[in-house]
Structures are given as C-alpha cells and as structure tokens.
Design a protein around this motif. Structure first.
Motif, mmCIF file in Angstrom:
data_model
loop_
_atom_site.group_PDB
_atom_site.id
_atom_site.type_symbol
_atom_site.label_atom_id
_atom_site.label_comp_id
_atom_site.label_asym_id
_atom_site.label_seq_id
_atom_site.Cartn_x
_atom_site.Cartn_y
_atom_site.Cartn_z
ATOM 1 N N LEU A 32 0.833 -1.206 0.000
ATOM 2 C CA LEU A 32 0.000 0.000 0.000
ATOM 3 C C LEU A 32 0.865 1.253 0.000
ATOM 4 C CD1 LEU A 32 -2.982 -0.903 2.394
ATOM 5 C CD2 LEU A 32 -2.871 -1.034 -0.093
ATOM 6 N N GLU A 33 1.948 1.231 -0.741
ATOM 7 C CA GLU A 33 2.808 2.420 -0.821
ATOM 8 C C GLU A 33 3.396 2.523 -2.219
ATOM 9 O OE1 GLU A 33 5.703 2.622 2.308
ATOM 10 O OE2 GLU A 33 6.774 4.247 1.293
ATOM 11 N N GLN A 34 3.000 3.588 -2.936
ATOM 12 C CA GLN A 34 3.481 3.801 -4.300
ATOM 13 C C GLN A 34 4.424 4.994 -4.347
ATOM 14 O OE1 GLN A 34 2.222 1.546 -6.539
ATOM 15 N NE2 GLN A 34 0.991 0.760 -4.843
ATOM 16 N N GLN A 35 5.536 4.817 -5.051
ATOM 17 C CA GLN A 35 6.371 5.965 -5.412
ATOM 18 C C GLN A 35 5.793 6.509 -6.717
ATOM 19 O OE1 GLN A 35 8.937 7.808 -4.204
ATOM 20 N NE2 GLN A 35 8.940 8.972 -6.122
ATOM 21 N N VAL A 36 5.446 7.801 -6.744
ATOM 22 C CA VAL A 36 4.792 8.376 -7.923
ATOM 23 C C VAL A 36 5.722 9.399 -8.578
ATOM 24 C CG1 VAL A 36 2.718 9.519 -8.798
ATOM 25 C CG2 VAL A 36 2.566 8.063 -6.767
ATOM 26 N N ASP A 37 5.913 9.244 -9.881
ATOM 27 C CA ASP A 37 6.768 10.170 -10.640
ATOM 28 C C ASP A 37 6.067 10.638 -11.906
ATOM 29 O OD1 ASP A 37 8.962 8.409 -9.106
ATOM 30 O OD2 ASP A 37 9.818 10.363 -9.663
ATOM 31 N N PHE A 38 6.377 11.862 -12.291
ATOM 32 C CA PHE A 38 5.840 12.444 -13.522
ATOM 33 C C PHE A 38 7.025 12.867 -14.395
ATOM 34 C CE2 PHE A 38 2.756 13.123 -10.175
ATOM 35 C CZ PHE A 38 1.547 12.838 -10.780
ATOM 36 N N ARG A 39 6.867 12.706 -15.689
ATOM 37 C CA ARG A 39 7.918 13.138 -16.632
ATOM 38 C C ARG A 39 7.190 13.566 -17.894
ATOM 39 N NH1 ARG A 39 13.296 12.149 -16.778
ATOM 40 N NH2 ARG A 39 14.299 12.103 -18.809
#
Ligand SMILES: [Fe+2]
Length: 316
Positions: free
Chosen positions: A241-248
């Motif tokens: 229940l833990e997401q690393q979220v990235d945007f590019r």
C-alpha cells in the motif's frame, strides 16, 4: 554496500492494524508489467545502486564500457529497458510463482514523437509516496461519477487553491485497445464554465493510455490550435500500500514552457484531490453501482490479466 537511490522514506508509518485491514480487501499488490525504477541519469557508467521496491531489494548496475543496465534481485536477473530517460523493468512476482527469467509478453512503450525529435523533454516531478494500492489509479479512470464532485473546481496549477466561479465540466469514457490487450484508454473532454456560462474555446481533451497495470500511464493533452503534451505518470509499489509516484513530460518544441507547466500543474492539482480518498478506502469486490458510475466491472476484467493468479473473486 552500494549507495541507495533516493527513494524517499514515507513520512509517517501508518497504523499497522488499519493498513492490514485495508490490504486484505485488495487483489495482489504487485501485478505483472513494466515499471519505472529510476531516471537514467541516477546511475552513471560503472555505478551500482540499491533500490527497495515490490517489498524486496534490487541491485542496479550500469556497465563500465557499455551503457547497459543490469537489474537483479534474490530471484535473479530481470528484463530491463531504458526509454526516454527512464530505467524500466518488467516485473513478475516470483513469490507468486512467476518465472522471472521469461521474456516479457510485450515491449515497453515508446512515444513516437519523442523518438522522432518532435517532442522534447520539458520537466520531471518526484511526487514522493502515496499510501494506496496500485489498482486504485485504474479504478479512478473508470469511476466517472467522481469527476464532477472531486475534480469539478478549477485550481491554481500546482496548488489546491480554488479559482472562484470557474468550474470544470468533465465528460469521460473508457475503452480497450482493439489490438494490444494490455492497453486501455481513459478519455476526458473538459469544458470550462464561469459563473454557470461556458467559456468559448476554453477546454481541451486528455487521453490517458494505461500501458499495463497502471504502472506506466501516458497522458496526451491536446490544446486546440497550439499543440500536444505527453506526460508519463508512473507508479512503483514500494510496499503493497505504498506507491512511489513520478511524472515526466514532453511537449511540442513550439509550445511555451509556461503553458506546458500550466497544463501539467493543472493535472497535478487534480491528482492530489484523489489522494485522501485512495489512502483511506478499501476495495469492494462487488460494489453496488448506479447507472452513471462508469465501467468499473469491465475495467476490472481487463485488469485481471496482470494479476499473478486468476482472481476468482471478481464475477466474470
Ligand atoms: Fe480522480
């Protein structure tokens, strides 16, 4: 010991019992698919890095003489690709009897306009950790009824500050790719309204391509008469229940950078609105839906292909 890639620690450990109760309601936390592990620039030639994700340790090594990347875990070597400045892995959960050495069933996605040079890289944003299950991002697209109440107010881009009098009207749809069974699309056309009156020419459309289990999501924003922006939103499960979220993101060279940042920032403001819901909800296998609720069951049938074992609990 190899230096750790920056993979921020969660700010607070949630109450263990409440998280365990939530987790029990969800399908498998690590569906099979392509995932972003890190930016290419994070590992130079000859360097070795450790990374914790999918509840285990990974070692990333870049060659000294060639720029090739090798990724290994206790289960062995993983399929890897490097695309548009990101290191991607095809992940299969060996703890769910998946064969880590098998060829990926489909290649990592590429953006044609980035390959051709029409689009250029315009920014990246490390959004840190969100305490949610990865399936929630796919559920969000199929849940049409939440758009108006949760995303109906215009905000100052990159912030939660509402802009008085301006509303966003959404019209959403979801469909499967006719050829690539691992791809689905969420489409959202928006129209802005000021004090109840539509603003001429103010609106746009976004298409989100879900390429696999909501791990790699490709947004295409179309701004009428100006051009297009492509933004990747990636989810990497660190724990269930833990997401690393990235945007590019990438854009037509001719679109002013400020406008690109405005469009991306608008999405980030709206994305943040969902976090408080995702971090507290549970997953119901048989939600009672109203007629305007969207194709939640169809989406779940599509999603099932990524789960390590057929999830017999979802009705066919
Ligand atoms: Fe949402």
């Amino acid at each position: 010991m190899a230096p750790k890639l920056s993979n921020r620690r969660n700010r607070d450990r949630r109450s263990g019992a409440a998280e365990a109760r939530r987790l029990k309601t969800y399908p498998h936390p690590y569906p099979s698919g392509w995932y972003r592990l890190a930016d290419s620039a994070a590992i130079g030639r000859g360097e070795v890095r450790e990374l914790e994700c999918f509840g285990r340790e990974f070692i990333l090594r870049r060659g000294q003489t060639s720029s090739e990347i090798e990724i290994s875990s206790a289960a062995g070597s993983h399929s890897v690709d490097e695309v548009h400045g990101q290191i991607l892995i095809y992940f299969r959960d060996t703890e769910a009897n998946q064969d880590v050495g098998a060829e990926p069933p489909y290649p990592a996605a590429r953006i044609a306009e980035v390959d051709s040079g029409k689009f250029v890289h315009r920014g990246s944003y490390d959004a840190g950790r969100v305490h949610m299950h990865i399936v929630e991002f796919a559920e969000n697209g199929a849940d049409y009824a939440h758009f108006q109440p949760v995303h109906g107010r215009m905000r100052i881009p990159w912030t939660q500050i509402p802009i008085p009098g301006i509303r966003i009207n959404h019209s959403a749809s979801w469909k499967l790719d006719p050829e690539r069974k691992w791809v689905s699309y969420f489409l959202n056309a928006t129209q802005l309204e000021i004090f109840g009156k539509p603003i001429e020419g103010a609106g746009g459309s976004a298409q989100v391509m879900f390429y696999g289990p909501a791990s790699m999501n490709y947004f295409r924003f179309r701004i009428p008469k100006i051009g297009e922006i492509e933004m990747i939103q990636s989810h990497l499960p660190v724990r269930p229940l833990e997401q690393q979220v990235d945007f590019r993101w990438f854009a037509d060279r001719k679109i002013p950078r400020l406008l690109v940042s405005y469009v991306v920032g608008n999405w980030i403001s709206q994305w943040r609105r969902d976090i408080g819901i995702w971090e507290n909800k549970i997953y119901r296998e048989d939600p009672a839906l109203a007629a305007n609720d969207g194709p939640v069951y169809r989406m779940r049938r599509w999603y099932r292909q990524f789960l390590p074992e057929p999830d017999v609990r979802i009705p066919p």
